[in-house]
Design a protein around this motif. Structure first.
Motif: not given
Length: 1229
Positions: A783-787, A766-776, A760-764
């Motif tokens: 958070x993405x810099x942390x990942x 690190x690998x932000x490959x969809x608009x749904x993940x970014x909007x969540x 889940x951590x990788x999905x949410x």
């Protein structure tokens, strides 16, 4: 009226323009003051005040005239209490306070004369007590008054002497130090003269003390007042000149040193002042407070040394006498004596024996406090009466330890709860515990063989089947175990227990303290000792010795000593047995009489089970200990126990300051440990805590203050969670947690959806490959810099990088994100938007796509520069990488093949006809000379030839071969159709790219390396065993990439035949087990339980010894790891697994491999120690900045050259090779 005016004003204003608050106040105040009601009120108030003042004046005059008459009436009342006089009445005190003057004090002095009538003296004393202390102090007759009061203390009238004590008490409370000092010293001097006078009836030791006797009561009151001041004075005497404090100290020590001339007495010994002091302050609290501050301690110790050493001598004498009493008295007598001491509430008489016992307790506390300080210890040795030899510091400590098991036990008495505070064993233990807590003191006092042997004496006796001592009980053994555990927690103490005082002694090693303790615990766990069998206290005794052994086997050197006793097996058996009992324990029935007993029994079983799990868990503190724990099959339960303690914020072992971080690092370095962490809920809790700090918690908690906007890439609130994840996510852990698993990639994510696992951590994050993940995400950029920072660190492990790339195509996703960050400035020109995320992604992309040491690649910084061009580093959204990230020097370097001829000359010195052993040793000597003189020439074709010849000779020498020869018949046709995993295919591309960059490999190298890897996999599969395991890493072939074979392929300049032939010969040597990690993957040469653990010998052998040597050779570095909650074993395993790729330049990688092949596998350990020595200052710096884990994983080893540390490694070889090689050779079945 005010309210009416306010309402009227408000209504008027509502019709017109609004006015301010100040205007309203001014208006209402003016109207009120001008009103008739206000004027009437002020007139009435004035009349009332005049009446009150006149009444006070009249009352003042009446009180003055009635004062003497009232005092006479008070004196007639019969009372012995302080509270009978009314000197605290506010009116009389007030009247006299401002009338007290010089003449008044002289009058009081005259009235206090013993020749005056009793009433006059009472009145004078009352007036003195009523006067302010400041007025009394400022009078010239103050000194005379002190003398007069001291004389009056001996007055036979108890009421009169009590009132003098009351005046003293008031003075102590209200007056400055220079006044109280005179009162105190006069009281002390009075008591000193009182005890020296033969006219006073002082009780003797034989008669004891009856505290109902009026004379004794008066004396105890004076001593008690003195003691109360002793305890209070240290809180304020530092604010005054030292001479005041010195006078107080000296008068006290002088009083306590009073001794009677007993020559005229035959059998009567008069009690000294100290006997009365110990009755009111048994534990010498006054002395503890005096010794606490340096200001007073120096004076006390100086006076003790120069003038009052007899006090120390007497205290030691008292301890010696009590010990002799314990030895000579019968057990029932001494128990009865101690029992009487415990029932002190029921009687008002202290016998001589009881007084001696209380004096002994006071002496013990006093001596214990003195021993804490260096100057105090210098007071020893002391000379005692009737003893030929002086009592040294060691003698005193031995005496203390013997008191633990020779003095009576109070645990079975009815008054046990009361006695516990004053039982000799508990008091001695408390003193020794305090000494252990001061490292310097513990080393000087307790870390010597004589004291330790004294502590071990009852254990030795019990093991021989004899009773330890007349009164040795389970409680005494618990105390002994506690002291031994504290000694073992000190480095010098541990060394003493493991090796004795003379480490090189020819004495039998099994007789040292650690061996005795381990043998005793093993007998206790195996129930092989008859003493105390069936005792309720036995589990507590076992738990105490488990704790002691934890301190020993929780260290690498301690575990090495205790391994032969298989304590892990004994603990596991005991735990399984207890676990069955806890499952079978009956359920209490409501209303039954047995509910409480069943509940208590259940609690006892649970406590014992937790102690056993704690003992097992402490094996995880070292790499080899973790292997032993894994073999017991109890690792899951131990990790669950650790997690439960973590949740309750409890420490794991009673004597450890750093617990969870170090253990989690060790446990997470193995697949089985990671599985246990996952099942226990530890990882889930860690991620939940991270998400609460980074994004949001599970619950909608009302936010009263908005969070501060983060200014750092990783906010301080998330730093702890970040480091915990970095520590947790070693390659074995990542493979176990995410191997063969797809990302969720949901179409929609709830804003309150909290991740629960690493996937889940990788999905949410690190690998932000969809608009749904970014909007969540509430805080997308943060958070993405942390990942991305987390990805940067974990991808420094090349196996992790290949796994994430193979499963999730990380680099492609990052490149795509960079492409989306391009701003079209014109039709033909576009620029990257430079922000925190694009800079971070650029750094990660260069890091994961470029292989090379510190001089072979350049990583772009993560921060912007000042000036017109804040980020001069080119960004990219497709391959290849810009040339600026490749090192020019390395890329264009000439390999200088002419150097090969220099190396080739070495081979001419040795003819094949020479003796094989001699050739090998000469070759090693020549290699060492070259490494020291011209290390750069050990490369290229000559290195290939030298390695080939050397390994060929080793493989033909039976003494050098460790593994048996394996016949390999597979042909190219056999392996042609076999496929390599996606991880291996990516690894091949990475290797070939690096080899071409170094001009070592040519076109076609990819196919050749594929051929080598396929044959190696087939070759090793012949030597593998079948394993049934739930661990992912044991499901098939080696899960990581074969970095050693790739390195060797590059050393051999891409020659596949030479590489594979070399590997077949090399596989027979012991070194292959530690350099070539896939060599022993589920190998049949390893014990079955080692195979099933999934733990490689590099971890439980090499890194175990790296930690052990690090503690000895570089204690500051070892402490830095300990303080950072990180283990050297994890980073060393990462370095060794990938053959130092990305950490060292290629030449140093060659030198690492060549050195281990030529000089032995133990050089793997020495090279790691040399690296830590090289990094020492950086490690200490990053320990302070709290990012040691990140530094060690991300940073290359700048400036390190294997050849620079050859002399140092030779010294390490001389000191440690026998032990290391013996253990490395013991990995086989």
């Amino acid at each position: 009226m005010i309210e009416e005016e306010m309402e009227k004003w408000t209504s008027d204003q509502n019709q017109g323009e609004e006015s301010g608050y100040d205007t309203v106040v001014q208006h209402v105040t003016k109207r009120t003051q001008e009103s008739k009601e206000y004027k009437d009120m002020m007139h009435s108030l004035k009349n009332i005040m005049m009446v009150v003042v006149e009444s006070m004046i009249n009352k003042f005059e009446e009180d003055e005239t009635r004062s003497q008459e009232r005092q006479k009436k008070i004196q007639k009342e019969k009372s012995s209490s302080y509270c009978t006089d009314n000197c605290s009445d506010s009116d009389s005190s007030f009247n006299q306070s401002y009338k007290f003057c010089q003449g008044k004090l002289q009058s009081i002095l005259d009235q206090l004369d013993p020749g005056q009538p009793k009433e006059v003296r009472y009145e004078a004393l009352h007036m003195l007590c009523s006067a302010p202390p400041s007025d009394v102090l400022n009078c010239e007759n103050w000194t005379t008054l002190c003398e007069k009061l001291t004389v009056s203390l001996s007055d036979p009238d108890p009421v009169f002497s009590d009132r003098i004590l009351k005046f003293y008490a008031q003075t102590f409370t209200l007056s400055p130090l220079h006044m109280t000092k005179e009162i105190y010293t006069s009281l002390a001097k009075y008591l000193e003269l009182y005890f020296l006078s033969r006219e006073n009836h002082i009780p003797t030791v034989s008669t004891g003390i009856d505290v109902t006797n009026p004379n004794v009561i008066r004396l105890l009151k004076k001593v008690c007042l003195l003691n109360e001041y002793q305890k209070e004075a240290p809180s304020f005497w530092i604010r005054h000149p030292e001479k005041y404090m010195e006078e107080i100290v000296e008068s006290t020590l002088s009083l306590l040193s009073v001794k009677h001339d007993q020559s005229h007495l035959v059998s009567q010994k008069v009690l000294h002042p100290i006997y009365f002091l110990v009755l009111v302050d048994t534990k010498a609290v006054w002395f503890k407070k005096w010794m606490h501050g340096y200001y007073s301690r120096t004076v006390v110790l100086r006076l003790l040394e120069k003038k009052y050493k007899s006090l120390i001598t007497t205290a030691v004498q008292q301890c010696v006498q009590y010990f002799e009493l314990c030895e000579t008295m019968q057990a029932d007598e001494i128990v009865r004596h101690s029992k009487d001491c415990g029932n002190r509430k029921k009687t008002f008489y202290y016998s001589g024996q009881e007084l001696q016992y209380i004096y002994f307790i006071h002496s013990l506390c006093l001596l214990g406090r003195i021993l804490i300080y260096t100057q105090g210890r210098k007071l020893f040795p002391v000379k005692l009466k009737n003893r030929k030899d002086s009592v040294s510091l060691t003698d005193l400590l031995v005496l203390f330890t013997q008191l633990i098991y020779y003095s009576p036990s109070c645990s079975k008495m009815t008054s046990a709860a009361h006695l516990e505070n004053y039982s000799p064993a508990s008091m001695v233990t408390e003193v020794l515990q305090i000494l252990c807590d001061q490292k310097e003191c513990a080393i000087e006092c307790l870390c010597n063989n004589t004291v330790v042997e004294s502590l071990l004496q009852p254990i030795r006796s019990l093991m021989k089947g004899a009773k330890a001592a007349p009164n040795c009980s389970e409680t005494a053994l618990i105390y002994i175990a506690d002291i031994l555990a504290r000694i073992a927690s000190i480095e010098e103490g541990l060394s003493l227990l493991l090796y004795g005082e003379n480490m090189n002694s020819s004495e039998e090693k099994s007789s040292t303290g650690a061996h005795i303790i381990a043998q005793f615990l093993k007998k206790l766990l195996d129930e092989d000792i008859s003493f105390f069998s069936g005792s309720e206290m036995l589990p507590v005794v076992k738990a105490a010795f488990i704790s002691t052994c934890c301190q020993i086997y929780g260290t690498c050197e301690g575990l090495q000593v205790l391994i032969p006793y298989s304590l892990h097996d004994s603990l596991a058996k005991a735990w399984k047995k207890t676990n069955l009992l806890s499952e079978r324990s009956p359920t209490p029935v409501e209303g039954s009489d047995s509910v409480s007993s069943v509940s208590q029994e259940s609690q006892n079983i649970t406590a014992w089970e937790e102690n056993l799990l704690d003992g097992l868990l402490n094996f995880a503190a070292t790499p080899k200990g973790l292997l032993l724990l894994q073999r017991t099959g109890a690792i899951s339960e131990c990790v669950t126990f650790m997690f439960n303690r973590y949740v309750q914020k409890l420490q794991i072992s009673r004597h450890k300051k750093f617990d969870y971080g170090g253990l989690v690092t060790q446990v997470a370095s193995t697949a089985a440990g990671t599985a246990a962490l996952q099942s226990s809920g530890f990882i889930n809790a860690l991620i939940t805590e991270l998400w609460a700090n980074l994004e949001c918690g599970k619950d909608d908690v009302r936010v009263t203050n908005p969070r501060a906007t983060p200014v750092d890439p990783i906010d301080q609130s998330c730093q702890k969670s970040f480091l915990a994840l970095v520590t947790l996510l070693s390659y074995p852990a990542i493979y176990e947690l995410v191997g063969n698993q797809d990302l969720p990639n949901k179409a929609e994510y709830s804003l309150r959806e909290v991740p629960t696992c690493i996937i889940d951590i990788i999905d949410r994050l690190i690998i932000l490959n969809s608009e749904a993940k970014i909007c969540s995400l509430f805080n997308y950029e943060q958070s993405h810099i942390f990942g991305l920072r987390l990805l940067s660190v974990i991808c420094c492990d090349l196996d992790t990088l290949l796994l994430l790339e193979a499963q999730y195509q990380v680099s492609a996703i990052l490149l795509n994100a960079q492409e989306e960050n391009i701003l079209e400035t014109s039709e033909s020109h576009s620029d990257f938007i430079i922000d925190g995320l694009s800079v971070e992604r650029n750094h990660v992309l260069v890091r994961i796509n470029l292989i090379g040491g510190p001089m072979e690649r350049t990583l772009p910084p993560r921060i912007l520069e000042k000036g017109d061009d804040p980020y001069p580093w080119p960004m990219f959204s497709s391959y290849p990488l810009p040339d600026c990230y490749l090192s020019e020097g390395t890329r264009n370097a000439d390999r200088k093949q002419d150097k090969d001829s220099d190396l080739g000359k070495i081979l001419l010195h040795f003819k094949m006809s020479d003796k094989q052993t001699e050739w090998i040793e000469n070759c090693r000597r020549q290699f060492c000379k070259m490494m020291k003189a011209r290390p750069d020439i050990i490369s290229g074709g000559a290195l290939v030839e030298l390695l080939e010849k050397f390994v060929l000779h080793l493989s033909e020498s039976p003494s050098e071969c460790y593994f048996p020869s394996v016949e390999y018949k597979a042909t190219d046709a056999n392996v042609k159709n076999e496929s390599l995993s996606s991880v291996q295919q990516l690894g091949i591309k990475m290797t070939v790219r690096y080899g071409k960059f170094l001009h070592l490999l040519k076109d076609g190298a990819e196919n050749d390396l594929t051929w080598v890897l396929k044959h190696c996999e087939r070759f090793l599969k012949q030597q593998q065993a079948r394993v049934k395991s739930s661990l992912l890493c044991l499901q098939g072939s080696y899960t990581g990439y074969d970095w050693f074979v790739s390195s060797l392929f590059m050393i051999m300049l891409g020659d596949k035949e030479k590489t594979f032939q070399f590997l077949q010969q090399f596989s027979r040597l012991l070194t292959s087990a530690f350099l070539w990690l896939p060599r022993l993957h589920i190998s049949r040469y390893l014990p079955v339980d080692t195979i099933e653990s999934g733990i490689h010998p590099v971890y439980f052998c090499s890194t175990h010894y790296i930690e052990m040597l690090l503690k000895t050779e570089l204690p500051l570095v070892f402490s830095a790891f300990h303080m950072s909650d990180f283990a050297p074993s994890q980073i060393c395993l990462q370095w060794i697994t990938q053959c130092f790729w990305n950490y060292l330049d290629w030449l140093e990688v060659c030198h690492y491999i060549t050195t281990c092949i030529f000089l032995g596998p133990d050089y793997q350990v020495y090279i790691c120690i040399a690296i830590f020595k090289h990094l020492q200052q950086d490690i200490l710096k990053h320990t302070q900045t709290q990012d040691l884990q990140v530094f060690l994983k991300e940073e290359a080893l700048h400036g390190f050259r294997v050849s620079d540390y050859f002399e140092y490694m030779k010294i390490l070889e001389q000191n440690y090779r026998p032990v290391l090689l013996r253990d490395m050779q013991n990995i086989r079945v």
